[in-house]
Design a protein around this motif. Structure first.
Motif, PDB file in Angstrom:
ATOM      1  N   ILE A 230     -37.108 -18.989  20.541  1.00  0.00           N
ATOM      2  CA  ILE A 230     -38.479 -18.796  20.060  1.00  0.00           C
ATOM      3  C   ILE A 230     -38.571 -17.444  19.364  1.00  0.00           C
ATOM      4  N   VAL A 231     -39.031 -17.465  18.124  1.00  0.00           N
ATOM      5  CA  VAL A 231     -39.263 -16.238  17.361  1.00  0.00           C
ATOM      6  C   VAL A 231     -40.748 -15.886  17.469  1.00  0.00           C
ATOM      7  N   VAL A 232     -41.022 -14.680  17.928  1.00  0.00           N
ATOM      8  CA  VAL A 232     -42.406 -14.242  18.131  1.00  0.00           C
ATOM      9  C   VAL A 232     -42.867 -13.426  16.934  1.00  0.00           C
ATOM     10  N   ASN A 233     -44.029 -13.780  16.406  1.00  0.00           N
ATOM     11  CA  ASN A 233     -44.640 -13.086  15.270  1.00  0.00           C
ATOM     12  C   ASN A 233     -43.648 -12.879  14.126  1.00  0.00           C
ATOM     13  N   PRO A 234     -43.150 -13.958  13.540  1.00  0.00           N
ATOM     14  CA  PRO A 234     -42.156 -13.825  12.457  1.00  0.00           C
ATOM     15  C   PRO A 234     -42.759 -13.151  11.228  1.00  0.00           C
ATOM     16  N   LYS A 235     -41.909 -12.474  10.487  1.00  0.00           N
ATOM     17  CA  LYS A 235     -42.312 -11.811   9.255  1.00  0.00           C
ATOM     18  C   LYS A 235     -41.791 -12.606   8.057  1.00  0.00           C
ATOM     19  N   PRO A 236     -42.535 -12.596   6.943  1.00  0.00           N
ATOM     20  CA  PRO A 236     -42.040 -13.300   5.750  1.00  0.00           C
ATOM     21  C   PRO A 236     -40.761 -12.675   5.240  1.00  0.00           C
ATOM     22  N   SER A 237     -39.832 -13.509   4.828  1.00  0.00           N
ATOM     23  CA  SER A 237     -38.536 -13.045   4.350  1.00  0.00           C
ATOM     24  C   SER A 237     -38.607 -12.716   2.872  1.00  0.00           C
ATOM     25  N   LEU A 238     -38.068 -11.551   2.504  1.00  0.00           N
ATOM     26  CA  LEU A 238     -38.020 -11.145   1.104  1.00  0.00           C
ATOM     27  C   LEU A 238     -36.719 -11.545   0.431  1.00  0.00           C
ATOM     28  N   LEU A 239     -35.814 -12.111   1.199  1.00  0.00           N
ATOM     29  CA  LEU A 239     -34.525 -12.510   0.666  1.00  0.00           C
ATOM     30  C   LEU A 239     -34.565 -13.979   0.286  1.00  0.00           C
ATOM     31  N   THR A 240     -33.452 -14.512  -0.090  1.00  0.00           N
ATOM     32  CA  THR A 240     -33.369 -15.922  -0.448  1.00  0.00           C
ATOM     33  C   THR A 240     -33.591 -16.790   0.772  1.00  0.00           C
ATOM     34  N   TYR A 241     -33.886 -18.033   0.530  1.00  0.00           N
ATOM     35  CA  TYR A 241     -34.217 -18.962   1.614  1.00  0.00           C
ATOM     36  C   TYR A 241     -33.029 -19.132   2.555  1.00  0.00           C
ATOM     37  N   SER A 242     -33.316 -19.149   3.819  1.00  0.00           N
ATOM     38  CA  SER A 242     -32.288 -19.388   4.837  1.00  0.00           C
ATOM     39  C   SER A 242     -32.849 -20.326   5.881  1.00  0.00           C
ATOM     40  N   LEU A 243     -31.963 -20.819   6.735  1.00  0.00           N
ATOM     41  CA  LEU A 243     -32.384 -21.772   7.763  1.00  0.00           C
ATOM     42  C   LEU A 243     -33.307 -21.127   8.789  1.00  0.00           C
ATOM     43  N   ASN A 244     -33.191 -19.811   8.950  1.00  0.00           N
ATOM     44  CA  ASN A 244     -33.999 -19.112   9.940  1.00  0.00           C
ATOM     45  C   ASN A 244     -35.286 -18.543   9.350  1.00  0.00           C
ATOM     46  N   GLU A 245     -35.574 -18.843   8.093  1.00  0.00           N
ATOM     47  CA  GLU A 245     -36.789 -18.333   7.489  1.00  0.00           C
ATOM     48  C   GLU A 245     -38.009 -19.026   8.083  1.00  0.00           C
ATOM     49  N   ALA A 246     -39.023 -18.218   8.390  1.00  0.00           N
ATOM     50  CA  ALA A 246     -40.231 -18.765   9.016  1.00  0.00           C
ATOM     51  C   ALA A 246     -40.985 -19.634   8.030  1.00  0.00           C
ATOM     52  N   PRO A 247     -41.487 -20.789   8.474  1.00  0.00           N
ATOM     53  CA  PRO A 247     -42.302 -21.628   7.590  1.00  0.00           C
ATOM     54  C   PRO A 247     -43.660 -20.991   7.346  1.00  0.00           C
ATOM     55  N   ARG A 248     -44.372 -21.521   6.384  1.00  0.00           N
ATOM     56  CA  ARG A 248     -45.692 -20.983   6.056  1.00  0.00           C
ATOM     57  C   ARG A 248     -46.621 -21.016   7.263  1.00  0.00           C
ATOM     58  N   GLU A 249     -46.537 -22.070   8.082  1.00  0.00           N
ATOM     59  CA  GLU A 249     -47.434 -22.214   9.239  1.00  0.00           C
ATOM     60  C   GLU A 249     -47.241 -21.114  10.272  1.00  0.00           C
ATOM     61  N   ALA A 250     -46.086 -20.410  10.224  1.00  0.00           N
ATOM     62  CA  ALA A 250     -45.799 -19.389  11.222  1.00  0.00           C
ATOM     63  C   ALA A 250     -46.150 -17.987  10.752  1.00  0.00           C
ATOM     64  N   LEU A 251     -46.707 -17.856   9.571  1.00  0.00           N
ATOM     65  CA  LEU A 251     -47.090 -16.539   9.066  1.00  0.00           C
ATOM     66  C   LEU A 251     -48.511 -16.216   9.515  1.00  0.00           C
ATOM     67  N   PRO A 252     -48.696 -15.125  10.245  1.00  0.00           N
ATOM     68  CA  PRO A 252     -50.008 -14.867  10.876  1.00  0.00           C
ATOM     69  C   PRO A 252     -51.127 -14.586   9.901  1.00  0.00           C
ATOM     70  N   ASP A 253     -50.831 -14.097   8.697  1.00  0.00           N
ATOM     71  CA  ASP A 253     -51.889 -13.740   7.754  1.00  0.00           C
ATOM     72  C   ASP A 253     -52.291 -14.896   6.852  1.00  0.00           C
ATOM     73  N   VAL A 254     -51.832 -16.100   7.154  1.00  0.00           N
ATOM     74  CA  VAL A 254     -52.154 -17.289   6.371  1.00  0.00           C
ATOM     75  C   VAL A 254     -52.873 -18.283   7.266  1.00  0.00           C
ATOM     76  N   ALA A 255     -54.084 -18.694   6.866  1.00  0.00           N
ATOM     77  CA  ALA A 255     -54.831 -19.684   7.646  1.00  0.00           C
ATOM     78  C   ALA A 255     -54.103 -21.018   7.604  1.00  0.00           C
ATOM     79  N   LEU A 256     -54.011 -21.672   8.743  1.00  0.00           N
ATOM     80  CA  LEU A 256     -53.241 -22.905   8.845  1.00  0.00           C
ATOM     81  C   LEU A 256     -53.825 -24.011   7.975  1.00  0.00           C
TER      82      LEU A 256
END
Length: 349
Positions: A230-256
């Protein structure tokens, strides 16, 4: 800026350039109008769709539609139901009855943050929407760990959970952490591959992202030790897409549920003077909810009432001063005043 011609120079300014034909001055249009945020958005997105306009009308009169919403919502597509739920949440009208009447089995997200949805409403929606991947229950005072238990039991694909934001939701999040920890006390098998997830968990083993902005240190350490998946409070990735990149739904500053209302006029959920709770007996008299014109009117009326005695006193003083000045203006006036006083004295005697 100048445009050279074979015959002469044509001075062209940005203030009167025809941006539609790009062929010279036609109509003066301030360039600032096109550089404003509204102008840029109009160029990019274009006018709102007919569906968005209709949803705006429905949203403004939602409290009138709620009593019959359960009967008419069955003909709505799933995305329209989600949009109505998002508008209801922003208008503080979302409760158990409303979300249950709108719930659709194809929903993959559920955003009831800051609403009046309770454990029973969340359990019923989870029973209907078994494919939920992301759920936001932050700032919900009526949802406890019992509601979260029903959620993880019915929604085995739940990957993102948002919680916290108020004391009640913070307590619910702490009490729910045990549902996501593996239970290895009564398992059989010699290798990890032989273990069944139903034997080592409570139904919440699919959770990968936990959005809990004010998570306490003890809970964070427990999750990192016992639930490293479980990743707690994930941050948006500035690098290229990876398997561990948080989805949009997991970004706290974006309304679901933001994608479902992005084309709807925000005035839809800031309608002035509506009753937020349709079951309440009276309209709140909080002055912060009154229009600015009404605030000015009430302030003027209050000031007028406060100054009324002073105005009356000034009027009496002005009348006495006028009478005194008139009396002193001529001998005839003095004689009339003295005669009047003498007549009153005779009547008294």
């Amino acid at each position: 800026m100048e445009i050279r011609n074979s015959e002469r120079k044509l001075p062209i300014s940005l203030e009167n350039l025809d941006l539609n034909t790009n062929r010279g001055p036609k109509k003066k249009i301030p360039i600032s109008a096109y550089l404003s945020s509204s102008g840029i958005s109009a160029f990019k997105s274009g006018p709102p769709s007919l569906v968005s306009l209709c949803l705006g009308v429905v949203g403004r009169h939602l409290e009138e539609i709620i009593p019959c919403l359960a009967d008419i919502s069955v003909i709505f597509p799933a995305d329209i139901k989600m949009s109505i739920a998002a508008i209801a949440k922003r208008r503080k009208l979302l409760d158990d009855d409303l979300i249950i009447s709108l719930a659709d089995s194809s929903w993959e997200i559920l955003d009831v943050s800051g609403s009046d949805v309770s454990n029973s409403g969340l359990a019923k929606v989870a029973e209907i929407c078994k494919s939920l991947r992301a759920v936001d229950i932050s700032r919900c005072n009526k949802i406890t760990s019992m509601g979260v238990s029903e959620l993880v039991q019915h929604c085995r694909s739940l990957e993102t959970l948002r919680c916290g934001g108020c004391p009640s939701s913070e307590s619910t999040a702490r009490r729910s952490l045990s549902m996501f920890k593996p239970n290895l006390s009564n398992v059989e098998g010699e290798t990890w591959e032989e273990l069944d997830t139903t034997e080592i968990g409570h139904g919440g083993q699919s959770l990968r992202w936990l959005v809990w902005p004010r998570i306490d240190k003890a809970s964070l350490e427990m999750l990192s030790m016992e639930c490293p998946r479980i990743v707690v409070n994930p941050k948006p990735s500035l690098l290229t897409y990876s398997l561990n990149e948080a989805p949009r739904e997991a970004l706290p500053d974006v309304a679901l549920d933001e994608p479902f209302v992005k084309d709807i006029d925000p005035e839809t959920w800031v309608v002035r003077g509506f009753v937020q709770n349709p079951t309440s007996a009276s309209l709140s008299l909080n002055s912060n909810e009154l229009p600015i014109a009404e605030k000015f009117r009430l302030a003027f009326a209050e000031r007028d009432a406060r100054l009324a005695p002073k105005r009356a006193k000034n009027a009496r003083q002005h009348q006495r001063r006028a009478e005194r000045n008139w009396m002193m203006s001529s001998d005839e006036a003095k004689a009339m005043v003295f005669a009047s006083k003498a007549t009153r004295s005779l009547h008294k005697s």
